[in-house]
Design an enzyme around this catalytic site. Structure first.
Site, PDB file in Angstrom:
ATOM      1  N   LEU A 215       0.874  -1.348  -0.270  1.00 47.50           N
ATOM      2  CA  LEU A 215      -0.008   0.082  -0.076  1.00 47.50           C
ATOM      3  C   LEU A 215       0.792   1.357  -0.001  1.00 47.50           C
ATOM      4  O   LEU A 215       0.220   2.212   0.200  1.00 47.50           O
ATOM      5  CB  LEU A 215      -0.903  -0.145   1.122  1.00 47.50           C
ATOM      6  CG  LEU A 215      -2.110  -1.375   1.222  1.00 47.50           C
ATOM      7  CD1 LEU A 215      -2.963  -0.875   2.439  1.00 47.50           C
ATOM      8  CD2 LEU A 215      -2.819  -0.895  -0.088  1.00 47.50           C
ATOM      9  N   ASN A 247      -0.709   2.653  -3.998  1.00 49.26           N
ATOM     10  CA  ASN A 247      -0.537   3.299  -2.793  1.00 49.26           C
ATOM     11  C   ASN A 247      -1.413   4.115  -2.206  1.00 49.26           C
ATOM     12  O   ASN A 247      -1.995   4.818  -2.825  1.00 49.26           O
ATOM     13  CB  ASN A 247       0.678   4.166  -3.396  1.00 49.26           C
ATOM     14  CG  ASN A 247       1.183   5.162  -2.515  1.00 49.26           C
ATOM     15  OD1 ASN A 247       0.984   5.070  -1.355  1.00 49.26           O
ATOM     16  ND2 ASN A 247       2.114   5.940  -3.150  1.00 49.26           N
ATOM     17  N   CYS A 248      -1.509   3.864  -0.757  1.00 51.19           N
ATOM     18  CA  CYS A 248      -2.727   4.601  -0.189  1.00 51.19           C
ATOM     19  C   CYS A 248      -2.034   5.252   1.003  1.00 51.19           C
ATOM     20  O   CYS A 248      -2.781   6.409   1.365  1.00 51.19           O
ATOM     21  CB  CYS A 248      -3.616   3.502   0.473  1.00 51.19           C
ATOM     22  SG  CYS A 248      -4.522   2.614  -0.799  1.00 51.19           S
ATOM     23  N   VAL A 249      -0.866   5.282   1.338  1.00 53.27           N
ATOM     24  CA  VAL A 249      -0.115   5.803   2.159  1.00 53.27           C
ATOM     25  C   VAL A 249      -1.124   6.349   3.597  1.00 53.27           C
ATOM     26  O   VAL A 249      -2.161   5.462   3.881  1.00 53.27           O
ATOM     27  CB  VAL A 249       0.739   7.274   1.952  1.00 53.27           C
ATOM     28  CG1 VAL A 249       1.992   7.312   3.097  1.00 53.27           C
ATOM     29  CG2 VAL A 249       1.269   6.854   0.470  1.00 53.27           C
ATOM     30  N   SER A 250      -1.102   7.837   3.565  1.00 53.91           N
ATOM     31  CA  SER A 250      -2.511   8.695   4.293  1.00 53.91           C
ATOM     32  C   SER A 250      -3.171   8.815   3.124  1.00 53.91           C
ATOM     33  O   SER A 250      -2.523   9.406   2.082  1.00 53.91           O
ATOM     34  CB  SER A 250      -2.103   9.270   5.194  1.00 53.91           C
ATOM     35  OG  SER A 250      -1.577   8.989   6.327  1.00 53.91           O
TER      36      SER A 250
END
Lengths: 432, 347
Positions: A215, A247-250
């Site tokens: 993610l 990619n979701c990081v925040s």
């Protein structure tokens, strides 16, 4: 390299047995999209089922948890196809003609695999913070196969591919359209550029790609960015989906695939290209977790800036905290090569705004653009309809125990909103 | 009903005189005096200066305690809704007096305050304590300063939300506030870079902070007698995250007992951290908080013992100020427990 984008504006999406674009409306058969998504073995292996919905600007709709947002495009002239190395073969893209369905996106949502997926509100105060509230969204909600909890990497991959396949299916409907509007983008070879645009400062875009693991990954022509060395791209390659998000990081400072396709730094540099500067190329560099990787990647970034004899660069970050180190290493080393920098980041200054905003700093980073303080708290009122599920609101990055309140409203940090503090500078949000 | 305001000005703006009259003692006059008129004009009756305090700059500087006492006594009695001082532009002692008296009114009487001056005025040192509107460096800037100060003051009196410093005109006060710019960030970045390339002035949107670097303590001489604690910002918590430490922007830390725990197993521990790939930490939480290795060292006599508690939080998106506050608190606990050293793991 020269690319022509042909835009067709989509003002509405309707489910229909026939798939077509007519007079600004996308008619699409969810079953046909589903069948196309299941054409991939990994999707077949890990996704039990898909459900579909449409979210339009201004509706009382909340989409969560959101994984990716993708703009449908199709290559109609020139080598390669969209999302090379992932959906299409790996031919170099970025030249010829590409058709774009503008004003809409494919949004993938569904059960969480980590902590980070976000929220898109189509109306209310939250809508002001996400660019995707302004789009007609074709939402694909994925339901995982049992046992996905022990195979999160595989499941994430399957949902990522499913979203890209849905966008590819819909993008294909634009192939034979006559665009409402066309725009041409061209950058030159090194020597050619100096001859054509004498005296203009030579500027590149240092595009940092999140590459920290599940993610938190980005793919370039299908290659996991954490296994890449810093390299260069023609800016137009990004417009054909050469870079995709895993990619979701925040959610707030995640670069979705939509952001990569519509990179605002690329857009703004093209607007200035030939007027106030000579846009040379994009330099892509990763944000790995190991110190040795950080050192190597930032060394290479600075080296390429010098080798290309650049006068200046824009550096965009992705994520925060650990990547602040990459950002500062890049900036410092590039400045020490005599190449001027402006950087785009966002801030984690605490809910009260009183803390230091970055986890690393250097006086050479003297030109900073900020996408705002992601810790700022927002109240999101209850929406009439939820696409996806509210089960994870308390644990996504930016939420806390009790974020989802009994009346259905949400109290959380801006972090939870997809794209809210984007560090490509996609938005107008800032802070002082 | 209009808001009642007390205005503070010096002898020069009260038309008493310049430097030669800077010794005059504080006096209280009815209504507005001098620049107060410009403020009243903007307020159009919504707020009004009921009293004006006039004080000589030298008097304030040389008799600060007495001046403060006298002025605070008056203000306390008047009970205004707001206290406004200056603007002082680049007059150093006047600026100092404006900030000092405004700060005292705010802190001691709890009345909201505002002043204004040039950024390099020594009085501006208090900009993180009170709101100070940035003005030009000479009184010629009054035409611009007065409306800015009046508008901001009225917002505060009405209890309206105050915007970012660049919108409202106050000096950056260390409190970051979000707002929407006219242009997108990428366009602003390109414009800023073009200015930088052409040696034209540009303003960074975030001046770099001075970074707090902590020098490590000297090394322990004898590990075999040392009690060592494990701490982490990698979010390792008992399974189920009983204290609900947030996956990002943690509001607290956890303290957990590991007496008799030899190994952090995935059925009992996990990570609450949302900022890294959790798969490997969840498979074996010792990868982030190495209890297994520390127990080995303990058995081998390499270390005296592993402290029976660990402290943990999530570093992801957590403000530096919060992290510092957590550590200040549990460092004290570690010290009281006789811990000699800490291994702090991050992710």
């Amino acid at each position: 390299m020269k690319l022509e984008l042909g835009f067709t504006q989509i003002n509405d999406i309707q489910f229909s047995k026939e798939c077509k674009v007519d007079n600004g409306t996308l008619y699409v058969d969810p079953e046909a999209v589903k069948a196309f998504m299941y054409g991939d073995d990994d999707v077949k292996a890990w996704v039990k089922d898909f459900t579909f919905d449409v979210a339009r600007p201004g509706e009382s709709v909340r989409i969560t948890p959101v994984k990716d947002v993708i703009e449908p495009r199709v290559k109609v002239e020139g080598p390669g196809g969209v999302f090379p190395g992932v959906i299409s073969k790996v031919d170099t893209v970025g030249s010829g003609k590409t058709h774009v369905l503008r004003g809409m996106a494919v949004v993938t949502a569904g059960k969480i695999v980590g902590f980070q997926e976000g929220i898109i509100d189509m109306s209310g105060p939250g809508a002001d913070y996400t660019p995707f509230s302004k789009l007609n969204n074709f939402v694909v909600v994925a339901e995982p196969m049992d046992g996905y909890q022990d195979n999160k990497h595989e499941y994430e991959h399957a949902v990522r591919i499913a979203g890209l396949r849905a966008a590819t299916f819909i993008g294909e409907l634009a192939r034979d359209l006559t665009p409402d509007e066309t725009e041409t983008f061209e950058t030159y070879g090194i020597k050619e550029g100096i001859e054509k645009l004498p005296g203009l400062p030579r500027v590149a875009y240092v595009h940092m790609l999140q590459s920290q693991g599940l993610l938190h990954d980005t793919y370039v022509y299908g290659v996991d960015a954490k296994r890449t060395l810093t390299t260069i791209l023609y800016p137009t390659e990004t417009m054909d989906g050469a870079i995709i998000s895993g990619n979701c990081v925040s959610a707030c400072d995640k670069n979705t695939t939509y952001h990569h396709e519509n990179n605002p730094v690329v857009k703004s540099l093209f607007e200035a290209h030939g007027k106030t500067l000579n846009y040379v190329c994009n330099i892509i560099t990763n944000e790995n977790v190991y110190l040795a990787d950080k050192q190597r990647s930032s060394d290479w970034t600075a080296k390429l800036c010098r080798l290309l004899d650049l006068d200046g660069v824009i550096v965009s970050q992705e994520g925060f905290g650990n990547p602040d180190t990459d950002l500062i290493m890049n900036t410092k080393k590039i400045e020490l090569q005599g190449v001027k920098t402006t950087i785009i980041t966002d801030e984690y200054a605490g809910q009260d705004g009183k803390s230091q905003s970055l986890a690393d700093a250097d006086p050479l980073a003297d030109a900073v653009v900020t996408g705002g303080n992601a810790n700022e708290v927002i109240i999101l009122p209850k929406m009439d309809k939820v696409i996806g599920m509210l089960d994870y609101v308390d644990v996504i990055a930016g939420g806390h125990a009790g974020s989802l309140r009994p009346d259905g409203s949400i109290e959380a940090e801006l972090q939870v909103i997809t794209g809210a503090t984007n560090e490509m500078g996609f938005n107008c949000l800032s802070a002082r | 009903m209009s808001y009642r305001v007390v205005h503070y000005i010096n002898q020069f703006f009260a038309n008493i005189g310049g430097e030669e009259m800077a010794h005059v003692e504080p006096e209280l006059r009815d209504g507005f005096v001098g620049p107060g008129m410009a403020l009243n004009n903007v307020w159009k009756g919504e707020a009004e200066i009921v009293k004006t305090v006039v004080c000589g700059d030298s008097y304030f500087a040389e008799h600060e305690a007495a001046a403060k006492e006298k002025i605070l006594g008056w203000v306390k009695e008047i009970k205004p809704d707001f206290f406004i001082a200056g603007p002082a532009f680049n007059a150093g002692r006047y600026g100092y007096a404006c900030s000092t008296i405004a700060c005292a009114v705010q802190d001691e009487l709890g009345i909201p305050v505002l002043t204004g001056m040039y950024e390099e005025n020594p009085g501006a040192d208090l900009k993180n304590k009170i709101l100070i509107v940035a003005t030009s460096n000479s009184a010629a800037g009054m035409r611009k300063a007065a409306p800015t100060m009046a508008a901001l003051a009225l917002k505060i009196m009405k209890g309206e939300k105050i915007g970012a410093s660049c919108q409202e005109g106050y000096m950056p006060n260390g409190i970051r506030k979000n707002f929407f710019e006219k242009e997108i960030g990428a366009k602003r970045a390109v414009d800023m870079l073009v200015n930088k390339l052409n040696d034209k002035p540009f303003t960074t949107e975030y001046p770099m902070p001075s970074f707090d670097r902590v020098a490590p303590n000297p090394a322990l001489k004898d590990l075999s007698k040392a009690t060592i604690a494990l701490c982490t910002s990698g979010g390792i918590v008992p399974k189920g995250n009983p204290d609900h430490i947030e996956s990002s922007s943690a509001s607290h830390y956890g303290e957990y007992d590991i007496t008799g725990v030899d190994d952090l197993t995935p059925d009992k521990y996990e990570t609450a951290h949302g900022g890294y790939d959790p798969v490997y930490a969840n498979e074996d939480p010792d990868r982030v908080l190495p209890v297994d290795v520390m127990r080995e060292f303990e058995r081998e006599g390499k270390i005296g013992k592993l402290h029976n508690k660990f402290y943990t939080t999530v570093g992801n998106g957590t403000a530096v100020a919060s992290a510092k506050a957590f550590a200040c608190e549990y460092a004290q606990k570690l010290r009281e427990a006789g811990v000699h050293a800490v291994i702090m793991t991050s992710t």
